[in-house]
Design a protein around this motif. Structure first.
Motif, PDB file in Angstrom:
ATOM      1  N   VAL A 152       0.851  -1.187   0.000  1.00 21.26           N
ATOM      2  CA  VAL A 152       0.000   0.000   0.000  1.00 21.26           C
ATOM      3  C   VAL A 152       0.891   1.242   0.000  1.00 21.26           C
ATOM      4  CG1 VAL A 152      -1.710   1.341   1.289  1.00 21.26           C
ATOM      5  CG2 VAL A 152      -1.882  -1.151   1.219  1.00 21.26           C
ATOM      6  N   ASP A 153       0.664   2.142  -0.948  1.00 16.02           N
ATOM      7  CA  ASP A 153       1.317   3.448  -0.972  1.00 16.02           C
ATOM      8  C   ASP A 153       0.248   4.499  -0.732  1.00 16.02           C
ATOM      9  OD1 ASP A 153       3.669   2.234  -1.535  1.00 16.02           O
ATOM     10  OD2 ASP A 153       3.769   2.846  -3.635  1.00 16.02           O
ATOM     11  N   LEU A 154       0.404   5.320   0.298  1.00 18.89           N
ATOM     12  CA  LEU A 154      -0.556   6.367   0.633  1.00 18.89           C
ATOM     13  C   LEU A 154       0.116   7.719   0.485  1.00 18.89           C
ATOM     14  CD1 LEU A 154      -3.307   7.272   1.801  1.00 18.89           C
ATOM     15  CD2 LEU A 154      -2.312   7.052   4.082  1.00 18.89           C
ATOM     16  N   TYR A 155      -0.467   8.573  -0.362  1.00 16.57           N
ATOM     17  CA  TYR A 155       0.087   9.909  -0.587  1.00 16.57           C
ATOM     18  C   TYR A 155      -0.894  10.960  -0.108  1.00 16.57           C
ATOM     19  CZ  TYR A 155       3.398   7.547  -3.698  1.00 16.57           C
ATOM     20  OH  TYR A 155       4.350   6.716  -4.208  1.00 16.57           O
ATOM     21  N   TYR A 156      -0.351  12.052   0.428  1.00 17.56           N
ATOM     22  CA  TYR A 156      -1.165  13.199   0.803  1.00 17.56           C
ATOM     23  C   TYR A 156      -1.156  14.202  -0.354  1.00 17.56           C
ATOM     24  CZ  TYR A 156      -0.507  11.571   5.626  1.00 17.56           C
ATOM     25  OH  TYR A 156      -0.480  10.812   6.776  1.00 17.56           O
ATOM     26  N   LEU A 157      -2.331  14.625  -0.738  1.00 15.06           N
ATOM     27  CA  LEU A 157      -2.465  15.692  -1.726  1.00 15.06           C
ATOM     28  C   LEU A 157      -3.273  16.797  -1.071  1.00 15.06           C
ATOM     29  CD1 LEU A 157      -2.008  16.688  -4.617  1.00 15.06           C
ATOM     30  CD2 LEU A 157      -4.158  15.576  -5.254  1.00 15.06           C
ATOM     31  N   MET A 158      -2.588  17.907  -0.731  1.00 16.36           N
ATOM     32  CA  MET A 158      -3.232  18.937   0.073  1.00 16.36           C
ATOM     33  C   MET A 158      -3.041  20.326  -0.505  1.00 16.36           C
ATOM     34  SD  MET A 158      -2.784  17.889   4.056  1.00 16.36           S
ATOM     35  CE  MET A 158      -3.969  19.177   4.415  1.00 16.36           C
ATOM     36  N   ASP A 159      -3.955  21.195  -0.143  1.00 12.70           N
ATOM     37  CA  ASP A 159      -3.847  22.621  -0.438  1.00 12.70           C
ATOM     38  C   ASP A 159      -2.917  23.232   0.612  1.00 12.70           C
ATOM     39  OD1 ASP A 159      -4.126  25.284  -0.846  1.00 12.70           O
ATOM     40  OD2 ASP A 159      -6.303  25.348  -0.640  1.00 12.70           O
ATOM     41  N   LEU A 160      -1.799  23.811   0.196  1.00 13.89           N
ATOM     42  CA  LEU A 160      -0.799  24.329   1.127  1.00 13.89           C
ATOM     43  C   LEU A 160      -0.981  25.820   1.405  1.00 13.89           C
ATOM     44  CD1 LEU A 160       2.393  22.421  -0.104  1.00 13.89           C
ATOM     45  CD2 LEU A 160       0.803  21.821   1.721  1.00 13.89           C
ATOM     46  N   SER A 161      -2.133  26.371   1.046  1.00  9.93           N
ATOM     47  CA  SER A 161      -2.373  27.781   1.352  1.00  9.93           C
ATOM     48  C   SER A 161      -2.547  27.959   2.866  1.00  9.93           C
ATOM     49  CB  SER A 161      -3.608  28.288   0.614  1.00  9.93           C
ATOM     50  OG  SER A 161      -4.760  27.573   1.022  1.00  9.93           O
ATOM     51  N   TYR A 162      -2.439  29.208   3.336  1.00  5.64           N
ATOM     52  CA  TYR A 162      -2.466  29.474   4.777  1.00  5.64           C
ATOM     53  C   TYR A 162      -3.784  29.039   5.420  1.00  5.64           C
ATOM     54  CZ  TYR A 162      -1.838  31.875   9.219  1.00  5.64           C
ATOM     55  OH  TYR A 162      -1.726  32.154  10.561  1.00  5.64           O
ATOM     56  N   SER A 163      -4.876  29.107   4.666  1.00  3.66           N
ATOM     57  CA  SER A 163      -6.176  28.736   5.230  1.00  3.66           C
ATOM     58  C   SER A 163      -6.239  27.254   5.608  1.00  3.66           C
ATOM     59  CB  SER A 163      -7.293  29.072   4.242  1.00  3.66           C
ATOM     60  OG  SER A 163      -7.125  28.324   3.053  1.00  3.66           O
ATOM     61  N   MET A 164      -5.342  26.432   5.049  1.00  9.20           N
ATOM     62  CA  MET A 164      -5.320  24.993   5.341  1.00  9.20           C
ATOM     63  C   MET A 164      -4.245  24.637   6.365  1.00  9.20           C
ATOM     64  SD  MET A 164      -7.749  23.776   3.494  1.00  9.20           S
ATOM     65  CE  MET A 164      -7.415  22.020   3.510  1.00  9.20           C
ATOM     66  N   LYS A 165      -3.656  25.650   7.012  1.00 11.67           N
ATOM     67  CA  LYS A 165      -2.547  25.407   7.926  1.00 11.67           C
ATOM     68  C   LYS A 165      -2.936  24.450   9.048  1.00 11.67           C
ATOM     69  CE  LYS A 165       0.791  27.886  10.829  1.00 11.67           C
ATOM     70  NZ  LYS A 165       0.498  27.208  12.087  1.00 11.67           N
ATOM     71  N   ASP A 166      -4.102  24.661   9.656  1.00  6.45           N
ATOM     72  CA  ASP A 166      -4.533  23.795  10.769  1.00  6.45           C
ATOM     73  C   ASP A 166      -4.722  22.356  10.310  1.00  6.45           C
ATOM     74  OD1 ASP A 166      -4.475  26.022  12.330  1.00  6.45           O
ATOM     75  OD2 ASP A 166      -6.648  26.363  12.268  1.00  6.45           O
ATOM     76  N   ASP A 167      -5.305  22.191   9.119  1.00  6.79           N
ATOM     77  CA  ASP A 167      -5.536  20.833   8.609  1.00  6.79           C
ATOM     78  C   ASP A 167      -4.225  20.129   8.315  1.00  6.79           C
ATOM     79  OD1 ASP A 167      -8.590  20.843   8.207  1.00  6.79           O
ATOM     80  OD2 ASP A 167      -7.955  22.675   7.205  1.00  6.79           O
ATOM     81  N   LEU A 168      -3.246  20.883   7.786  1.00  3.39           N
ATOM     82  CA  LEU A 168      -1.950  20.288   7.485  1.00  3.39           C
ATOM     83  C   LEU A 168      -1.263  19.797   8.750  1.00  3.39           C
ATOM     84  CD1 LEU A 168       0.259  19.640   5.438  1.00  3.39           C
ATOM     85  CD2 LEU A 168       1.103  21.977   5.696  1.00  3.39           C
ATOM     86  N   GLU A 169      -1.324  20.595   9.824  1.00  2.91           N
ATOM     87  CA  GLU A 169      -0.726  20.177  11.092  1.00  2.91           C
ATOM     88  C   GLU A 169      -1.427  18.937  11.638  1.00  2.91           C
ATOM     89  OE1 GLU A 169       1.955  21.262  12.535  1.00  2.91           O
ATOM     90  OE2 GLU A 169       2.273  22.704  10.906  1.00  2.91           O
ATOM     91  N   ARG A 170      -2.743  18.889  11.467  1.00  3.61           N
ATOM     92  CA  ARG A 170      -3.504  17.740  11.961  1.00  3.61           C
ATOM     93  C   ARG A 170      -3.105  16.471  11.222  1.00  3.61           C
ATOM     94  NH1 ARG A 170      -5.668  15.350  16.218  1.00  3.61           N
ATOM     95  NH2 ARG A 170      -7.606  14.238  15.775  1.00  3.61           N
ATOM     96  N   VAL A 171      -2.932  16.557   9.905  1.00  5.06           N
ATOM     97  CA  VAL A 171      -2.527  15.396   9.123  1.00  5.06           C
ATOM     98  C   VAL A 171      -1.138  14.934   9.540  1.00  5.06           C
ATOM     99  CG1 VAL A 171      -1.901  14.642   6.798  1.00  5.06           C
ATOM    100  CG2 VAL A 171      -4.012  15.894   7.160  1.00  5.06           C
TER     101      VAL A 171
END
Length: 204
Positions: A152-171
């Motif tokens: 299994v290969d799992l990749y994160y594809l995320m929006d790196l804009s400032y509004s997604m900062k909290d979500d990025l830290e959570r991931v």
């Protein structure tokens, strides 16, 4: 007040329409899943002036190519109709054009787990050629069995804009927990960010 009542009536009408549409979709899905398609439910065959137009017009249509099948002065459209109707009017079975969809299995390896998931066959058949007639449903049977230890290969594809900062830290915080849970399924697991041009992905 009148405006409010108008809005409520529109909302109720939309709600009812969505419910009816969901019911129709659900009924259609059940019919496709549990029994062979009933062509009579899809409408009816209408006369057409040529074999091509006849066959394309409806899946229940057939065309009689028999010489002198139509009477003098009778329109060619009379050659188009349901197969049973044409046969009853004297069309020979060998003169009937009624193509049907068909399937041909090209590759069907048996299901197998392979060695530690490598070389596993989880889905069969692997290759199928299907010929379709417009408007005629086809059912394709497949079998699936999850192989133990499959990589299994799992990749994160995320929006790196400032509004997604909290979500990025959570991931990032959940990364280790995800890895632990995935290792309950397979020991061959990698977590990383999507590869960028000229750079391979970084596994975690």
């Amino acid at each position: 007040m009148v405006a409010l009542l108008t809005v409520l009536v529109l909302l109720l009408a939309l709600r009812r329409g969505e419910s009816e549409l969901d019911a129709k979709i659900s009924s259609a899905e059940k019919a496709t899943e549990w029994r062979d398609p009933d062509l009579s439910l899809l409408g009816s065959c209408q006369p057409a002036p040529s074999c091509r137009e006849c066959i394309l017009s409806h899946p229940s249509c057939a065309w009689c190519k028999q010489l002198n099948f139509t009477a003098s002065g009778e329109a060619e459209e009379r050659r188009c109709g349901p197969a049973q109707e044409l046969l009853a009017r004297g069309c020979a079975p060998t003169a009937l054009e009624e193509p049907r969809g068909r399937q041909e299995v090209l590759q069907e390896r048996p299901l197998g787990s392979g060695l530690r998931g490598e070389g596993a066959t989880q889905l069969t058949p692997q290759r199928v050629r299907v010929a379709l007639r417009p408007g005629e449903p086809q059912r394709l049977a497949v079998r699936f069995r999850r192989a133990e230890g499959y990589p299994v290969d799992l990749y994160y594809l995320m929006d790196l804009s400032y509004s997604m900062k909290d979500d990025l830290e959570r991931v990032r915080q959940l990364g280790h927990d995800l890895l632990v849970r995935l290792r309950e399924v397979t020991q061959s697991v990698r977590i990383g960010e999507p590869p960028r041009p000229g750079r391979p992905p970084r596994p975690a």
